[in-house]
Structures are given as structure tokens and as C-alpha cells.
Design an enzyme around this catalytic site. Structure first.
Site, PDB file in Angstrom:
ATOM      1  N   GLU A  44       0.856  -1.194   0.000  1.00  0.00           N
ATOM      2  CA  GLU A  44       0.000   0.000   0.000  1.00  0.00           C
ATOM      3  C   GLU A  44       0.880   1.227   0.000  1.00  0.00           C
ATOM      4  O   GLU A  44       1.916   1.249   0.658  1.00  0.00           O
ATOM      5  CB  GLU A  44      -0.866   0.026   1.260  1.00  0.00           C
ATOM      6  CG  GLU A  44      -2.102  -0.860   1.151  1.00  0.00           C
ATOM      7  CD  GLU A  44      -2.755  -1.048   2.499  1.00  0.00           C
ATOM      8  OE1 GLU A  44      -2.879  -0.030   3.230  1.00  0.00           O
ATOM      9  OE2 GLU A  44      -3.094  -2.193   2.824  1.00  0.00           O
ATOM     10  N   PRO A 219      18.227  47.568  20.762  1.00  0.00           N
ATOM     11  CA  PRO A 219      18.115  48.415  21.953  1.00  0.00           C
ATOM     12  C   PRO A 219      19.029  48.042  23.116  1.00  0.00           C
ATOM     13  O   PRO A 219      19.080  48.775  24.094  1.00  0.00           O
ATOM     14  CB  PRO A 219      16.659  48.236  22.355  1.00  0.00           C
ATOM     15  CG  PRO A 219      16.278  46.911  21.817  1.00  0.00           C
ATOM     16  CD  PRO A 219      17.098  46.669  20.591  1.00  0.00           C
ATOM     17  N   ASP A 242      28.640  54.188  19.155  1.00  0.00           N
ATOM     18  CA  ASP A 242      28.403  55.235  20.150  1.00  0.00           C
ATOM     19  C   ASP A 242      27.912  54.639  21.456  1.00  0.00           C
ATOM     20  O   ASP A 242      27.879  53.427  21.632  1.00  0.00           O
ATOM     21  CB  ASP A 242      27.479  56.334  19.604  1.00  0.00           C
ATOM     22  CG  ASP A 242      26.326  55.778  18.835  1.00  0.00           C
ATOM     23  OD1 ASP A 242      25.722  54.817  19.333  1.00  0.00           O
ATOM     24  OD2 ASP A 242      26.032  56.291  17.734  1.00  0.00           O
ATOM     25  N   LYS A 264      28.251  60.424  21.877  1.00  0.00           N
ATOM     26  CA  LYS A 264      27.955  61.759  22.407  1.00  0.00           C
ATOM     27  C   LYS A 264      27.423  61.537  23.806  1.00  0.00           C
ATOM     28  O   LYS A 264      26.502  60.764  23.996  1.00  0.00           O
ATOM     29  CB  LYS A 264      26.887  62.442  21.559  1.00  0.00           C
ATOM     30  CG  LYS A 264      27.318  62.596  20.139  1.00  0.00           C
ATOM     31  CD  LYS A 264      26.182  63.111  19.293  1.00  0.00           C
ATOM     32  CE  LYS A 264      26.603  63.090  17.846  1.00  0.00           C
ATOM     33  NZ  LYS A 264      25.591  62.615  16.941  1.00  0.00           N
ATOM     34  N   GLY A 296      19.608  50.743  18.415  1.00  0.00           N
ATOM     35  CA  GLY A 296      18.260  50.658  17.840  1.00  0.00           C
ATOM     36  C   GLY A 296      18.302  50.529  16.338  1.00  0.00           C
ATOM     37  O   GLY A 296      19.066  49.740  15.776  1.00  0.00           O
ATOM     38  N   ASP A 297      17.499  51.339  15.670  1.00  0.00           N
ATOM     39  CA  ASP A 297      17.464  51.364  14.206  1.00  0.00           C
ATOM     40  C   ASP A 297      18.174  52.626  13.730  1.00  0.00           C
ATOM     41  O   ASP A 297      17.957  53.705  14.296  1.00  0.00           O
ATOM     42  CB  ASP A 297      16.004  51.368  13.741  1.00  0.00           C
ATOM     43  CG  ASP A 297      15.916  51.346  12.237  1.00  0.00           C
ATOM     44  OD1 ASP A 297      15.733  50.259  11.675  1.00  0.00           O
ATOM     45  OD2 ASP A 297      16.052  52.423  11.600  1.00  0.00           O
ATOM     46  N   THR A 325      14.185  48.966  16.931  1.00  0.00           N
ATOM     47  CA  THR A 325      14.208  50.277  17.556  1.00  0.00           C
ATOM     48  C   THR A 325      13.806  50.169  19.035  1.00  0.00           C
ATOM     49  O   THR A 325      13.116  49.217  19.430  1.00  0.00           O
ATOM     50  CB  THR A 325      13.311  51.251  16.766  1.00  0.00           C
ATOM     51  OG1 THR A 325      13.550  52.564  17.248  1.00  0.00           O
ATOM     52  CG2 THR A 325      11.833  50.910  16.895  1.00  0.00           C
ATOM     53  N   ALA A 326      14.246  51.149  19.834  1.00  0.00           N
ATOM     54  CA  ALA A 326      14.010  51.090  21.285  1.00  0.00           C
ATOM     55  C   ALA A 326      12.524  50.897  21.603  1.00  0.00           C
ATOM     56  O   ALA A 326      12.181  50.131  22.501  1.00  0.00           O
ATOM     57  CB  ALA A 326      14.548  52.358  21.940  1.00  0.00           C
ATOM     58  N   MET A 377      14.429  59.972  24.040  1.00  0.00           N
ATOM     59  CA  MET A 377      15.270  61.031  24.620  1.00  0.00           C
ATOM     60  C   MET A 377      14.472  61.920  25.555  1.00  0.00           C
ATOM     61  O   MET A 377      14.655  63.125  25.611  1.00  0.00           O
ATOM     62  CB  MET A 377      15.894  61.889  23.502  1.00  0.00           C
ATOM     63  CG  MET A 377      16.758  61.065  22.570  1.00  0.00           C
ATOM     64  SD  MET A 377      17.287  61.940  21.114  1.00  0.00           S
ATOM     65  CE  MET A 377      15.939  61.685  20.006  1.00  0.00           C
ATOM     66  N   GLY A 406      15.973  49.441  28.722  1.00  0.00           N
ATOM     67  CA  GLY A 406      15.085  48.363  28.273  1.00  0.00           C
ATOM     68  C   GLY A 406      15.838  47.243  27.575  1.00  0.00           C
ATOM     69  O   GLY A 406      16.873  47.481  26.944  1.00  0.00           O
TER      70      GLY A 406
HETATM   71  N1  SAH Z   1      18.169  54.883  16.879  1.00  0.00           N
HETATM   72  C1  SAH Z   1      17.729  54.591  18.216  1.00  0.00           C
HETATM   73  C2  SAH Z   1      17.304  55.823  18.966  1.00  0.00           C
HETATM   74  C3  SAH Z   1      18.408  56.779  19.198  1.00  0.00           C
HETATM   75  S1  SAH Z   1      17.911  58.145  20.152  1.00  0.00           S
HETATM   76  C4  SAH Z   1      16.570  53.578  18.152  1.00  0.00           C
HETATM   77  O1  SAH Z   1      16.053  53.291  17.082  1.00  0.00           O
HETATM   78  O2  SAH Z   1      16.215  53.051  19.213  1.00  0.00           O
HETATM   79  C5  SAH Z   1      18.338  57.642  21.757  1.00  0.00           C
HETATM   80  C6  SAH Z   1      17.104  57.366  22.602  1.00  0.00           C
HETATM   81  O3  SAH Z   1      16.598  56.095  22.333  1.00  0.00           O
HETATM   82  C7  SAH Z   1      17.369  57.344  24.079  1.00  0.00           C
HETATM   83  O4  SAH Z   1      17.417  58.634  24.646  1.00  0.00           O
HETATM   84  C8  SAH Z   1      16.178  56.579  24.588  1.00  0.00           C
HETATM   85  O5  SAH Z   1      15.019  57.382  24.618  1.00  0.00           O
HETATM   86  C9  SAH Z   1      15.986  55.560  23.481  1.00  0.00           C
HETATM   87  N2  SAH Z   1      16.598  54.274  23.835  1.00  0.00           N
HETATM   88  C10 SAH Z   1      17.528  53.615  23.135  1.00  0.00           C
HETATM   89  N3  SAH Z   1      17.822  52.421  23.718  1.00  0.00           N
HETATM   90  C11 SAH Z   1      17.053  52.344  24.811  1.00  0.00           C
HETATM   91  C12 SAH Z   1      16.894  51.368  25.840  1.00  0.00           C
HETATM   92  N4  SAH Z   1      17.593  50.229  25.843  1.00  0.00           N
HETATM   93  N5  SAH Z   1      16.002  51.620  26.822  1.00  0.00           N
HETATM   94  C13 SAH Z   1      15.291  52.744  26.833  1.00  0.00           C
HETATM   95  N6  SAH Z   1      15.404  53.690  25.902  1.00  0.00           N
HETATM   96  C14 SAH Z   1      16.272  53.514  24.889  1.00  0.00           C
END
Ligand code: SAH
Length: 456
Positions: A44, A219, A242, A264, A296-297, A325-326, A377, A406
Site C-alpha cells: 500500500e 536596543p 556610540d 555623544k 536601535g534602528d 528600535t528602542a 530622549m 530596556g
Molecule cells: N536609533 C535609536 C534611537 C536613538 S535616540 C533607536 O532606534 O532606538 C536615543 C534614545 O533612544 C534614548 O534617549 C532613549 O530614549 C531611546 N533608547 C535607546 N535604547 C534604549 C533602551 N535600551 N532603553 C530605553 N530607551 C532607549
């Protein structure tokens, strides 16, 4: 070495498969994918043999020794040990390679686990000893080898004849291919931009021109790096990063890559944007592969666009790799859905960076219902942000969550409302970076289980 791995060309070759159950079906699919012509012998048969890849046929009876005659490969996939043994003996008597599924002692060949990115094929085996370990290794390989490798392999296959005539000397040819693989050219092959890739493969451009990768590092949690980010970090000659990029993330980069801090701090430009742009151009002109690593991004409050402008002007090739991104990372780890059918139909990423103690934003647009606001920020401007939202008519009890660091083990979450949060945050002495989320989504059930909450 107990086995020699070989890649078996079975195109149009007669293959015998004994068995008609689920396991036989899996083997049948694999064999047909390799172009074999199948003869299935089983009383089968539970599966169909598609004509399109054939001709295949099914003989509806039990196995007979003569079935193996003329076969290039024999596979037994029945659950009857006596039948399996009979198949194995018959095949071996005629020196035909035979595999009995899950019985290495009856097999002369074993099916490895494969990563199939044809024309790239990788096989993993443990000599039939541990199929689970084999599968685990295969998964790790899958993750390691980018899907784009397929495109590179196709490109290089198509360029083989031209490579041979362009570089008749085999050593020169190998060197040219290696230079191509190590330089920006491969990036074009990965994106199917064959004619640009040709410029690198058939010239010495690859050796003399560098490239910049603008890479999002996510993040904080290094496990949130994308596979693409890791691959490029492994290729880099130099990494400009950075302060949002943690040492744990940098640990994942190529060991002998130079690391240059261009951060910075505290709003003070310790490295000016202009000088970062200049460094990127300079390093690439030296023929180096430069990773510009950003938290982040790179395109979300990351000034990635400005850095690219400088590269475009200087005609430096570049690639951009998105990062988590954060807002996505922090919200996910805190269990806060940024949108939710019951609470928010849109989400807005806002920069809460104060200028002269003022946060200048379109407050009136922020007070409408059904949206989540995410302030980047925002710690310096938090009190002002909450006050402005109340002043413009947002309900005082609108939930607010402030997340510090975070996605990292040091992450702290402070939860309150527009009135209470600034005080709670001041008391908690949060360290940067912090992100502020405003909206009803903070009350979603999944957010209730977030760690380390300080309630009002
Ligand atoms: N390009 C990054 C943002 C850069 S501006 C992105 O896409 O996430 C930087 C800000 O991102 C910080 O002041 C904070 O508000 C936020 N940020 C980045 N990483 C973070 C984290 N692990 N926890 C909380 N806030 C975060």
C-alpha cells in the site's frame, strides 16, 4: 572518519524505495527533488507520485530480491525488520548503495541532515549515531549561513566561464575571487546587482575601495542583533560605535576589528557629526570595511540619513541594516503592545529632547484617543511632556510607563499616570537611556506581568 560525504548526482537515475508510509514519503520527496526516477515497492502506498517530476511508478506488492537490479540507489523505509534486512542484503549483493532508514547497521550510505540553499548544499551527519544532534547542528548552520549566499553562488556559477578567460592563471583567479568575496562586490551579488558586481570581480576595484555598513544594533540585548548585523560585524575591519552600543554587543564583532568610540555623552557632542561623517569617508577610502554601529534602528532618531548623505557625496558604497528600535524592544520586553485593537490603532515615535527647557511639539495632535505615544530622549523633558499633555486636554489618569535600559538585565520600569510619573521617576533615579510610553496600551493584561514595576 567512518563515512565519506559525497554529493550524489541522481538526475534521471533509477532509485528503488521500499515502503509506502509517512517516512517513505519524506524520502520520496527528497529523492524526487534530486531528480531521481522512483520505483516504489509497497503493498500500500499513502502518497502520490507526481507525473511532472517522473516518470515514477508504484508496484503494489511486497519486496522481491530482483527489484534492486539496475538501481543506482536503494532505500528501505518499512517498519518490518525482516523486509529491511532482505532489501539490505539484496542491494549489497549487487554492490548498490543502500540506506535503511534509522538503521545504520543495515546501511552502506546514510542520509545527512541538509541545509538546502541550492546551489549551496551543506550536509551534516553523526554517522547515524544521533539524529537529534544532527538536526540541532543543521539548525545552527541554517542561522549562520545567510540566505543571500544562494544569490552569490548563482552569480559566481554564471561568471565561471568569464572568470576563466579573464584570469587564465589559476592563482590569480583564486586571488581575484577571494578579493571579491572579502570586499564590497559580494554585497552587490547578494542583491542581484550583477553588473555592478562585475565591476568588482573583473577589476582591481575590490581591493582598493572600502564600504560602509550602517548597522542597527538594537536596543541593548545582544540577542536582538539581526543575523545580517552579525554577519557584517564579523566582516568589519573597523567599527565606529556610540554609547548606546554596549560592550556585550561589541563582543560579537570580529576580534581583530578596530573599535572606535564616537559617542555623544549627556547631550554634549564629544565627537561632532561632521567628524563622524569625515571619518567614515576617510576609512572607506583607505579600502576598509567600516561598520557604523548605532543603537536601535539607524533611521529612527539615529541621524543615519545624514551620514549617508556624506557617503553618497563621496561616492562610497554603503549598505543599511535595520535594527530593532528602542520602542519595539522596550515595549516587547515590558509586555506592552504598541497597538492593540481595544486601546490604540496607531503609534507615534516622538523625540522628547528639550530645546531651551521647552519641548516644542504638536501637542494638540497628541491628545486624540486611540494612539500610543513613544517619547525618545525624554527623561530631561518628562515633566514638561506630562504637563503639556494635561494642559492640552489629555486625561490626567492616562497611563505612562518609563523604561530605563530596556531589554537589558538592568532594565527598570516605572509606571504611573500623567500626574504621578514625573515624581515617581525622580524618586527611582533612573539611569539613561530611558523611553517614555503614554497610552491605554500600558493597561493591557500582558503588561501587568512586566518585571520590576514600581506602582503609584
Ligand atoms: N536609533 C535609536 C534611537 C536613538 S535616540 C533607536 O532606534 O532606538 C536615543 C534614545 O533612544 C534614548 O534617549 C532613549 O530614549 C531611546 N533608547 C535607546 N535604547 C534604549 C533602551 N535600551 N532603553 C530605553 N530607551 C532607549
Amino acid at each position: 572518519m567512518d563515512y565519506l560525504p559525497l554529493h550524489f548526482n541522481l538526475r534521471a537515475a533509477p532509485v528503488l524505495l521500499v515502503g509506502g508510509g509517512v517516512i517513505a514519503e519524506r524520502k520520496a520527496n527528497l529523492l524526487m527533488e534530486a531528480g531521481a526516477r522512483l520505483t516504489v515497492v509497497a503493498p500500500e502506498c499513502q502518497f502520490e507520485l507526481p507525473e511532472a517530476s517522473g516518470p515514477h511508478h508504484w508496484i503494489a506488492r511486497g519486496f522481491e530480491t530482483s527489484d534492486v537490479s539496475g538501481m543506482r540507489l536503494v532505500v528501505a523505509a518499512t517498519n518490518d525488520l525482516a523486509v529491511n534486512q532482505k532489501v539490505s542484503i539484496a542491494a549489497q549483493a549487487q554492490a548498490i548503495p543502500v540506506n535503511v532508514v534509522d538503521q545504520p547497521d543495515l546501511s552502506t550510505v546514510i542520509f545527512p541532515a541538509i541545509v538546502n540553499r541550492s546551489p549551496v548544499l551543506m550536509s551534516v551527519g553523526t554517522g547515524g549515531g544521533s539524529p537529534v544532534l544532527t538536526r540541532l547542528l543543521r539548525q545552527q548552520l541554517e542561522a549562520l549561513v545567510p540566505d543571500t549566499m544562494v544569490r552569490v553562488a548563482k552569480y559566481l556559477t554564471s561568471r565561471r566561464p568569464r572568470l576563466k578567460s579573464f584570469y587564465p592563471d589559476i592563482d590569480v583567479r583564486r586571488k581575484a575571487a577571494e578579493t571579491f568575496m572579502a570586499g564590497p562586490g559580494i554585497g552587490y551579488a547578494e542583491r542581484d546587482a550583477w553588473s555592478v558586481a562585475d565591476d568588482y570581480l573583473f577589476s582591481d576595484l575590490g581591493a582598493s575601495r572600502g564600504e560602509v555598513y550602517l548597522v542597527g544594533a538594537g536596543p541593548g540585548d545582544p540577542d536582538l542583533l539581526t543575523l545580517r548585523a552579525l554577519q557584517l560585524m564579523q566582516k568589519a575591519d573597523v567599527i565606529l560605535y556610540d554609547n548606546l552600543v554596549s560592550p556585550k554587543i561589541l563582543d560579537r564583532a570580529r576580534r581583530d576589528a578596530d573599535r572606535v568610540y564616537v559617542g555623544k555623552r549627556g547631550g554634549l557632542a564629544s565627537t561632532s557629526q561632521l567628524s563622524i561623517n569625515e571619518q567614515l569617508v576617510l576609512l572607506a577610502r583607505q579600502g576598509r570595511r567600516v561598520v557604523r554601529l548605532k543603537g536601535g534602528d539607524p533611521f529612527v532618531f539615529g541621524r543615519g540619513g545624514e551620514e549617508l548623505e556624506a557617503l553618497v557625496k563621496a561616492q562610497i558604497p554603503f549598505q543599511v541594516v535595520p535594527g530593532i528600535t528602542a520602542a519595539s524592544g522596550c515595549a516587547a520586553y515590558a509586555g506592552i503592545p504598541l497597538t492593540h485593537r481595544d486601546y490604540a490603532q496607531s503609534v507615534r515615535f516622538v523625540t522628547g529632547h528639550p530645546k531651551n527647557q521647552q519641548v516644542d511639539l504638536p501637542w494638540r495632535e497628541f491628545i486624540s484617543e486611540g494612539q500610543t505615544l513613544v517619547f525618545y530622549m525624554g527623561l530631561g523633558g518628562l515633566a514638561e511632556i506630562c504637563a503639556q499633555l494635561i494642559r492640552h486636554g489629555k486625561a490626567v489618569d492616562t497611563p505612562v510607563a518609563v523604561i530605563s535600559k530596556g531589554t537589558t538585565p538592568e532594565s527598570v520600569l516605572v509606571k504611573g499616570n500623567l500626574e504621578t510619573t514625573p515624581g515617581l521617576v525622580a524618586r527611582a533615579q533612573l539611569s539613561s537611556p530611558t523611553l517614555t510610553i503614554v497610552g491605554e496600551v500600558i493597561n493591557a493584561p500582558s503588561a501587568q506581568v512586566a518585571l520590576q514595576q514600581i506602582h503609584d
